[in-house]
Design a protein around this motif. Structure first.
Motif, PDB file in Angstrom:
ATOM      1  N   LEU A  69     -12.225   8.463   1.421  1.00  0.00           N
ATOM      2  CA  LEU A  69     -11.015   8.063   2.122  1.00  0.00           C
ATOM      3  C   LEU A  69     -10.905   6.539   2.160  1.00  0.00           C
ATOM      4  O   LEU A  69      -9.822   5.978   1.949  1.00  0.00           O
ATOM      5  N   SER A  70     -12.037   5.862   2.395  1.00  0.00           N
ATOM      6  CA  SER A  70     -12.040   4.402   2.387  1.00  0.00           C
ATOM      7  C   SER A  70     -11.632   3.865   1.024  1.00  0.00           C
ATOM      8  O   SER A  70     -10.863   2.896   0.930  1.00  0.00           O
ATOM      9  N   LEU A  71     -12.113   4.470  -0.038  1.00  0.00           N
ATOM     10  CA  LEU A  71     -11.739   4.043  -1.390  1.00  0.00           C
ATOM     11  C   LEU A  71     -10.244   4.250  -1.629  1.00  0.00           C
ATOM     12  O   LEU A  71      -9.579   3.394  -2.227  1.00  0.00           O
ATOM     13  N   GLU A  72      -9.734   5.372  -1.173  1.00  0.00           N
ATOM     14  CA  GLU A  72      -8.301   5.644  -1.328  1.00  0.00           C
ATOM     15  C   GLU A  72      -7.460   4.616  -0.566  1.00  0.00           C
ATOM     16  O   GLU A  72      -6.447   4.134  -1.057  1.00  0.00           O
ATOM     17  N   ILE A  73      -7.910   4.266   0.641  1.00  0.00           N
ATOM     18  CA  ILE A  73      -7.190   3.269   1.443  1.00  0.00           C
ATOM     19  C   ILE A  73      -7.218   1.916   0.737  1.00  0.00           C
ATOM     20  O   ILE A  73      -6.208   1.204   0.662  1.00  0.00           O
ATOM     21  N   GLU A  74      -8.378   1.549   0.189  1.00  0.00           N
ATOM     22  CA  GLU A  74      -8.497   0.271  -0.522  1.00  0.00           C
ATOM     23  C   GLU A  74      -7.596   0.263  -1.772  1.00  0.00           C
ATOM     24  O   GLU A  74      -6.991  -0.753  -2.097  1.00  0.00           O
ATOM     25  N   LYS A  75      -7.519   1.395  -2.455  1.00  0.00           N
ATOM     26  CA  LYS A  75      -6.635   1.492  -3.616  1.00  0.00           C
ATOM     27  C   LYS A  75      -5.188   1.298  -3.193  1.00  0.00           C
ATOM     28  O   LYS A  75      -4.416   0.603  -3.860  1.00  0.00           O
ATOM     29  N   LEU A  76      -4.799   1.886  -2.069  1.00  0.00           N
ATOM     30  CA  LEU A  76      -3.421   1.756  -1.596  1.00  0.00           C
ATOM     31  C   LEU A  76      -3.143   0.321  -1.140  1.00  0.00           C
ATOM     32  O   LEU A  76      -2.021  -0.189  -1.318  1.00  0.00           O
ATOM     33  N   ARG A  77      -4.099  -0.349  -0.571  1.00  0.00           N
ATOM     34  CA  ARG A  77      -3.921  -1.731  -0.133  1.00  0.00           C
ATOM     35  C   ARG A  77      -3.764  -2.654  -1.334  1.00  0.00           C
ATOM     36  O   ARG A  77      -3.039  -3.632  -1.271  1.00  0.00           O
ATOM     37  N   GLY A  78      -4.471  -2.326  -2.414  1.00  0.00           N
ATOM     38  CA  GLY A  78      -4.418  -3.161  -3.615  1.00  0.00           C
ATOM     39  C   GLY A  78      -3.050  -3.103  -4.285  1.00  0.00           C
ATOM     40  O   GLY A  78      -2.621  -4.042  -4.934  1.00  0.00           O
ATOM     41  N   ASN A  79      -2.315  -2.007  -4.116  1.00  0.00           N
ATOM     42  CA  ASN A  79      -0.998  -1.864  -4.777  1.00  0.00           C
ATOM     43  C   ASN A  79       0.047  -2.509  -4.012  1.00  0.00           C
ATOM     44  O   ASN A  79       0.620  -2.911  -3.305  1.00  0.00           O
TER      45      ASN A  79
END
Length: 79
Positions: A69-79
């Motif tokens: 979930l943390s990785l998914e959140i970081e991916k969304l923040r990067g976009n």
């Protein structure tokens, strides 16, 4: 010794042997009771260990899900 006494003797020997065989096969006597108490103790310990394994599995699964979930959140923040 006449044949009748011999037959009675053989029958008695076979009967005693069968009784002893059944007693030792079932773990009779004091050893059987000790084995039963030991078996109960081991079953309780296995039950406790199963509970601990379930907790550990839950913790590992929760950590994996939270890290994903943390990785998914970081991916969304990067976009």
């Amino acid at each position: 010794m006449n044949p009748f006494e011999m037959v009675i003797g053989i029958v008695l020997i076979v009967m005693v042997a069968n009784v002893l065989k059944a007693r030792f096969a079932s773990g009779g006597g004091r050893h059987g009771r000790a084995d039963n108490s030991e078996m109960l103790r081991l079953r309780e310990e296995v039950g406790r260990l199963r509970e601990r394994v379930q907790v550990l599995e839950r913790v590992i699964t929760d950590q994996r899900e939270s890290s994903e979930l943390s990785l998914e959140i970081e991916k969304l923040r990067g976009n």
